[in-house]
Write an enzyme that holds these catalytic residues in place. Structure first.
Site, PDB file in Angstrom:
ATOM      1  N   PRO A  32       7.189  -1.304   4.028  1.00 28.78           N
ATOM      2  CA  PRO A  32       5.772  -1.651   4.370  1.00 28.78           C
ATOM      3  C   PRO A  32       4.915  -0.145   3.971  1.00 28.78           C
ATOM      4  O   PRO A  32       3.789  -0.505   3.923  1.00 28.78           O
ATOM      5  CB  PRO A  32       5.692  -1.535   5.930  1.00 28.78           C
ATOM      6  CG  PRO A  32       7.235  -1.907   6.272  1.00 28.78           C
ATOM      7  CD  PRO A  32       8.093  -1.383   5.260  1.00 28.78           C
ATOM      8  N   GLU A  68      14.761  -1.173  11.285  1.00 30.88           N
ATOM      9  CA  GLU A  68      15.306   0.055  11.983  1.00 30.88           C
ATOM     10  C   GLU A  68      14.855   1.233  10.955  1.00 30.88           C
ATOM     11  O   GLU A  68      14.681   2.436  11.489  1.00 30.88           O
ATOM     12  CB  GLU A  68      16.769   0.110  12.248  1.00 30.88           C
ATOM     13  CG  GLU A  68      17.857  -0.316  11.143  1.00 30.88           C
ATOM     14  CD  GLU A  68      19.149  -0.396  11.539  1.00 30.88           C
ATOM     15  OE1 GLU A  68      19.919  -0.817  10.829  1.00 30.88           O
ATOM     16  OE2 GLU A  68      19.380  -0.464  12.528  1.00 30.88           O
ATOM     17  N   ARG A 115       9.435 -15.115 -13.922  1.00 26.30           N
ATOM     18  CA  ARG A 115       8.456 -16.187 -14.732  1.00 26.30           C
ATOM     19  C   ARG A 115       7.565 -15.326 -15.690  1.00 26.30           C
ATOM     20  O   ARG A 115       7.048 -16.277 -16.697  1.00 26.30           O
ATOM     21  CB  ARG A 115       7.426 -17.022 -13.582  1.00 26.30           C
ATOM     22  CG  ARG A 115       6.711 -16.324 -13.019  1.00 26.30           C
ATOM     23  CD  ARG A 115       5.910 -17.401 -12.128  1.00 26.30           C
ATOM     24  NE  ARG A 115       4.988 -18.291 -12.658  1.00 26.30           N
ATOM     25  CZ  ARG A 115       3.840 -17.544 -13.147  1.00 26.30           C
ATOM     26  NH1 ARG A 115       3.470 -16.477 -13.149  1.00 26.30           N
ATOM     27  NH2 ARG A 115       3.049 -18.569 -13.978  1.00 26.30           N
ATOM     28  N   ASP A 149      -4.099 -18.696 -21.003  1.00 27.83           N
ATOM     29  CA  ASP A 149      -5.487 -19.377 -21.033  1.00 27.83           C
ATOM     30  C   ASP A 149      -6.511 -18.521 -20.656  1.00 27.83           C
ATOM     31  O   ASP A 149      -6.893 -18.448 -19.266  1.00 27.83           O
ATOM     32  CB  ASP A 149      -5.565 -20.468 -20.133  1.00 27.83           C
ATOM     33  CG  ASP A 149      -6.732 -21.606 -20.464  1.00 27.83           C
ATOM     34  OD1 ASP A 149      -6.851 -22.671 -20.097  1.00 27.83           O
ATOM     35  OD2 ASP A 149      -7.648 -21.101 -21.189  1.00 27.83           O
TER      36      ASP A 149
END
Ligand code: 9D3
Length: 248
Positions: A90, A117, A155, A170
């Site tokens: 985080p 933890e 991907r 595009d």
């Protein structure tokens, strides 16, 4: 690309990496995924991976040795600049599509997953090249974020997607949402497909798609348009029409 994941919960990865596009990419030899459990590198006879915090306090802390040793075991001997070590936390920088593109250029990615933890600070200070978060919400561990990043990076690797799956090519729709799509039937219980799509006039269809894409973006993600600048007079006109039609 070789992908290594250090995780205390290796079973979490079996489903997602055995399905669909990721499974095909692995079978085609485009990505080679290995999961390593730092617990297997614990020096301790009980294979302990955590311990109580020095200085007191609640909860447990992930011990350095299992993570340092597991990382050493998976790091390939090749050039250091071709390998990226990412610690999921985080505290990390927010993951973006740009980051997915950058990471797709490496030969090896190593993901270090922890959980609630928290890591001994020496792991965070020394092992990763960078720390990444997938967003400002609290999860139970880094496993789902690692899967999200592997999915998004995979991907971007040439050959993983079919050419016609790639929205990135595009440039006409860069930075805005995609246009609405329709398939058969032409009339679904009275809900009709827009007539322009049967006109056979490709320029008209492109113009309509661009305007509808802008309308959807204004409707659902206006935050994406703060940077939007129409390039040509024609584009400016489409954008003005989109705003007008939305206001109606
Ligand atoms: C008590 C303070 N918490 C920080 C908000 C500690 C903490 C909570 C949850 C530490 C680790 C975790 C587990 N989450 C991750 O490892 C994690 C994560 C996330 O929770 N959200 C978004 N991205 C990520 S990347 C790794």
């Amino acid at each position: 690309m070789r992908i290594d994941i250090l995780s205390l919960f290796p079973e979490m990865f079996t489903g997602p990496f055995s399905e669909s596009i990721l499974s095909r990419a692995r079978q085609a030899g485009l990505i080679d995924v290995h999961i390593t459990n730092p617990r297997d590198f614990s020096a301790d006879k009980h294979h302990k991976v955590d311990d109580i915090p020095f200085g007191g306090g609640s909860g447990m802390v992930l011990k350095p040795e299992p993570f340092f040793d597991a990382l050493n075991a998976v790091k390939s001997v090749g050039a250091a600049d071709k390998c990226r070590v990412i610690l999921l936390s985080p505290k990390g920088q927010r993951f973006t599509q740009d980051k997915a593109k950058q990471l797709a250029e490496y030969e090896q990615l190593i993901f270090i997953c922890g959980h609630y933890e928290g890591f001994d600070a020496r792991i965070e200070a020394e092992l990763p090249d960078e720390m990444i978060s997938i967003g400002d919400y609290v999860l139970t561990g880094g496993e789902l974020p690692a899967m999200v990043i592997v999915d998004a990076v995979s991907r971007m690797i040439p050959g993983v997607l079919h050419a016609d799956d790639s929205a990135e090519t595009d440039s006409f729709y860069n930075g805005i949402l995609e246009y609405p799509q329709y398939t058969r039937p032409r009339d679904y219980l009275g809900r009709e497909v827009p007539k322009v799509l049967f006109s056979g006039n490709h320029a008209l269809i492109e113009r309509w798609r661009k305007k509808e894409a802008l309308k959807d973006t204004l409707r659902y993600r206006p935050d994406l348009l703060t940077e939007y600048k129409p390039e040509t007079k024609a584009e400016k006109k489409i954008y003005d029409e989109a705003r007008l039609e939305l206001a109606e």
